[in-house]
Motif scaffolding. Structure first.
Motif, PDB file in Angstrom:
ATOM      1  N   GLU A   1       1.086   2.369   9.779  1.00 29.86           N
ATOM      2  CA  GLU A   1       0.101   3.241   9.170  1.00 29.86           C
ATOM      3  C   GLU A   1       0.681   4.034   7.999  1.00 29.86           C
ATOM      4  O   GLU A   1       1.871   3.946   7.692  1.00 29.86           O
ATOM      5  N   ALA A   2      -0.184   4.819   7.351  1.00 26.00           N
ATOM      6  CA  ALA A   2       0.230   5.628   6.208  1.00 26.00           C
ATOM      7  C   ALA A   2       1.437   6.482   6.586  1.00 26.00           C
ATOM      8  O   ALA A   2       1.484   7.069   7.667  1.00 26.00           O
TER       9      ALA A   2
ATOM     10  N   HIS B   1      -0.565  13.250  -5.755  1.00 22.59           N
ATOM     11  CA  HIS B   1      -0.175  12.176  -4.844  1.00 22.59           C
ATOM     12  C   HIS B   1       0.418  11.021  -5.645  1.00 22.59           C
ATOM     13  O   HIS B   1      -0.174  10.555  -6.621  1.00 22.59           O
TER      14      HIS B   1
ATOM     15  N   VAL C   1       0.096   3.209   1.889  1.00 25.28           N
ATOM     16  CA  VAL C   1      -0.399   4.412   1.213  1.00 25.28           C
ATOM     17  C   VAL C   1      -1.537   5.028   2.017  1.00 25.28           C
ATOM     18  O   VAL C   1      -1.571   6.229   2.269  1.00 25.28           O
ATOM     19  N   LYS C   2      -2.492   4.173   2.441  1.00 21.19           N
ATOM     20  CA  LYS C   2      -3.565   4.619   3.334  1.00 21.19           C
ATOM     21  C   LYS C   2      -4.050   3.420   4.129  1.00 21.19           C
ATOM     22  O   LYS C   2      -3.856   2.265   3.722  1.00 21.19           O
ATOM     23  N   GLY C   3      -4.667   3.695   5.270  1.00 25.50           N
ATOM     24  CA  GLY C   3      -5.098   2.613   6.132  1.00 25.50           C
ATOM     25  C   GLY C   3      -3.949   2.096   6.967  1.00 25.50           C
ATOM     26  O   GLY C   3      -3.095   2.865   7.414  1.00 25.50           O
TER      27      GLY C   3
ATOM     28  N   ASN D   1     -10.246  -0.895   3.934  1.00 23.26           N
ATOM     29  CA  ASN D   1      -9.972   0.327   3.155  1.00 23.26           C
ATOM     30  C   ASN D   1      -8.506   0.749   3.222  1.00 23.26           C
ATOM     31  O   ASN D   1      -8.193   1.936   3.270  1.00 23.26           O
ATOM     32  N   SER D   2      -7.629  -0.246   3.219  1.00 20.96           N
ATOM     33  CA  SER D   2      -6.187   0.021   3.221  1.00 20.96           C
ATOM     34  C   SER D   2      -5.603  -0.200   1.832  1.00 20.96           C
ATOM     35  O   SER D   2      -6.059  -1.068   1.079  1.00 20.96           O
ATOM     36  N   GLN D   3      -4.580   0.583   1.525  1.00 19.24           N
ATOM     37  CA  GLN D   3      -3.860   0.437   0.260  1.00 19.24           C
ATOM     38  C   GLN D   3      -2.377   0.392   0.565  1.00 19.24           C
ATOM     39  O   GLN D   3      -1.854   1.212   1.340  1.00 19.24           O
TER      40      GLN D   3
END
Length: 293
Positions: A215-216, A118, A203-205, A235-237
């Motif tokens: 969103e991702a 990833h 990337v996420k979250g 918990n987001s990146q």
């Protein structure tokens, strides 16, 4: 959704036996600062019979920035560089007047065991006066990249200058790329923290924007340079990137970037004639795809 923002959906593309998502360029926005192309690699499970093998291919007029969250890539190029890029590291190959390279799963990972791959590969256009510079490769291990915690945010300055810190990778024009993780739902204030055009890759979250979630697999681009605040879900990146736009328009042809369409055609012919420098010991060759009209 406020009308000073654009949302971009990731588009799936095959890259050999590897699936990537393409985020930039798209019709309404060809570049963000000097950033001209973004490929999202994975997340994909790599294992027996499904290794990453991108054969020898060329570039001109740009730098490629490789940044991983999981997995490993062995980078080899025609300058003689041979480097395994690990999670959190930055590989930065500057093509200039012409370079070839390969990207493969390292030999030590080809043991039949599965692992997750990833990351992102990002193209940064060179200033006009540097498009024909000599090619080079720069590598920055994760341990050298500045990182700090601010409230619920972990902020890692991958390239350029942002949030009062300077990355060892500065590039060739004013730019920034920042990896940000929010442990809790948090407002990220950008006032005075970055300069130039701004985009956010989730990337996420999610980014929470008024009554919508980005969103991702999506990218949010500010249409203005003074976007001050965004809200990150817990918990987001995100990858935050951008900078000062280059004064001239950039054109893309396959793996080539230039301010000159004639130079793109010249590079295309050079690759067809096999006149580019070669990766030492590598005989592979990806032919330039013919565009169907």
């Amino acid at each position: 959704m406020a009308n000073n923002k654009l949302i971009v959906e990731e588009r799936q593309t095959d890259l050999g036996n590897f699936i990537v998502g393409r985020l930039l360029p798209f019709r309404q926005k060809r570049q963000v600062g000097p950033f001209t192309f973004i490929d999202h690699m994975g997340p994909s499970t790599i294992g027996k019979g499904n290794y990453m093998d991108v054969d020898q291919h060329p570039h001109i007029g740009l730098s490629t920035l490789t940044y991983l969250f999981e997995g490993e890539i062995e980078h080899k190029d025609s300058t003689g560089s041979d480097q395994i890029i690990y999670p959190g590291d930055v590989g930065f190959m500057t093509a200039g007047k012409g370079v070839t390279h390969t990207e493969r799963t390292p030999q030590n990972k080809r043991n039949g065991e599965e692992f997750l791959m990833h990351g992102y590969q990002i193209w940064v256009a060179l200033p006009k006066e540097m498009e024909e510079m000599n090619p080079r490769f720069d590598y920055f291990p994760s341990s050298e990249i500045p990182q700090h915690i601010s409230g619920h945010l972990t902020i890692k300055v991958v390239a350029g200058n942002a949030f009062g810190q300077s990355a060892p990778l500065q590039g060739y024009s004013p730019l920034f790329m920042v990896d940000i993780f929010a442990k809790e739902r948090t407002t990220l204030n950008l006032k005075g923290q970055v300069k130039g055009e701004i985009a956010f890759v989730v990337v996420k979250g999610a980014i929470l924007n008024e009554d919508q979630k980005v969103e991702a697999g999506q990218m949010l681009i500010s249409k203005t340079d003074d976007e001050c605040e965004i809200c990150l879900d817990a918990n987001s990146q995100i990858l935050l990137f951008g900078g000062e736009p280059l004064p001239e328009e950039r054109f893309l042809l396959w793996n080539f970037v230039s301010h000159s369409k004639d130079r793109l055609q010249e590079a295309k012919q050079q690759w067809k004639n096999k006149e580019f420098p070669k990766v030492p010991g590598d005989r592979t060759y990806i032919p330039i795809p013919e565009i169907k009209r």
